[in-house]
Enzyme design. Sequence first.
Site, PDB file in Angstrom:
ATOM      1  N   HIS A 196      -2.833   9.234   0.904  1.00  0.00           N
ATOM      2  CA  HIS A 196      -2.858   7.752   0.178  1.00  0.00           C
ATOM      3  C   HIS A 196      -4.133   7.679  -0.559  1.00  0.00           C
ATOM      4  O   HIS A 196      -5.183   8.182  -0.187  1.00  0.00           O
ATOM      5  CB  HIS A 196      -2.185   6.817   1.035  1.00  0.00           C
ATOM      6  CG  HIS A 196      -2.843   6.676   2.346  1.00  0.00           C
ATOM      7  ND1 HIS A 196      -3.604   5.329   2.809  1.00  0.00           N
ATOM      8  CD2 HIS A 196      -2.751   7.296   3.426  1.00  0.00           C
ATOM      9  CE1 HIS A 196      -4.182   5.746   4.100  1.00  0.00           C
ATOM     10  NE2 HIS A 196      -3.567   6.953   4.727  1.00  0.00           N
ATOM     11  N   HIS A 253       0.921  -1.184   0.034  1.00  0.00           N
ATOM     12  CA  HIS A 253       0.036   0.043   0.097  1.00  0.00           C
ATOM     13  C   HIS A 253       1.054   1.136   0.114  1.00  0.00           C
ATOM     14  O   HIS A 253       1.798   1.174   0.652  1.00  0.00           O
ATOM     15  CB  HIS A 253      -0.983  -0.036   1.050  1.00  0.00           C
ATOM     16  CG  HIS A 253      -1.730   1.291   1.294  1.00  0.00           C
ATOM     17  ND1 HIS A 253      -2.858   1.684   0.267  1.00  0.00           N
ATOM     18  CD2 HIS A 253      -1.928   2.040   2.132  1.00  0.00           C
ATOM     19  CE1 HIS A 253      -3.294   2.741   0.422  1.00  0.00           C
ATOM     20  NE2 HIS A 253      -3.040   2.972   1.691  1.00  0.00           N
ATOM     21  N   CYS A 303      -3.424   2.716  -5.382  1.00  0.00           N
ATOM     22  CA  CYS A 303      -2.788   3.593  -4.461  1.00  0.00           C
ATOM     23  C   CYS A 303      -1.229   3.847  -4.946  1.00  0.00           C
ATOM     24  O   CYS A 303      -0.610   4.945  -4.871  1.00  0.00           O
ATOM     25  CB  CYS A 303      -2.498   3.125  -3.041  1.00  0.00           C
ATOM     26  SG  CYS A 303      -1.875   1.521  -3.113  1.00  0.00           S
TER      27      CYS A 303
END
Length: 204
Positions: A55, A43, A165
């Site tokens: 994010h 991530h 992401c």
Amino acid sequence: MVMTIINKILTILMQLMWKVVRPEDLQLGDHVYRYGLYGLYSHHGIYIGDGYVIHFTPTQRRKNTFPSIFKSSYKPSPCSTCGYQKSIDCGVVKTCINCFRQDGKKLRSLHRYEYGWPLLRSKFARRGTCTTLLDTKWPHQVVDEANELHVDNAFGDYNLINNNCEHFATYCRTDNRASEQAAFFSGCKRILKEAKGWIMKKLL
């Protein structure tokens, strides 16, 4: 004195081997990531200073996200530091470092994403850790880009393959939407599809 030197050497070795970075060593505009789901994916986000990361998370209109068997039943209450609540906040979010690092009930290590890697070397690197793209922006430009996208929540619908992401973080750094791990998974999917077609053809 000796222990201080040893700790510094260990920190340097750890950063070289795993790109692990301590929260206090983050620099403005860093592209950071942490692993999730037992290391199967990473991530990504942009460090904007003062202990905060921007994010991109799954949007309300969820498409091509992980199958429900991978989804955790763990539902945390709002963070006492930044107010982030995973079950409510979505899209481009601004959270404290610990919320970014959170994977279920665990806090994962932070890693710094690498730019400008040679093509051949990047082929053998773990997907989602580096790119051949060059980061030509100044740190304040990266942070400004991330902040603008956060304020307007303007990065579109989340899509695991086409708009995730990693796409977000690389866009903030380079103005290019790119995701090495998405390209890898897409390639695997294509190979499996071709293999299935070949097997079905042999069976008919």
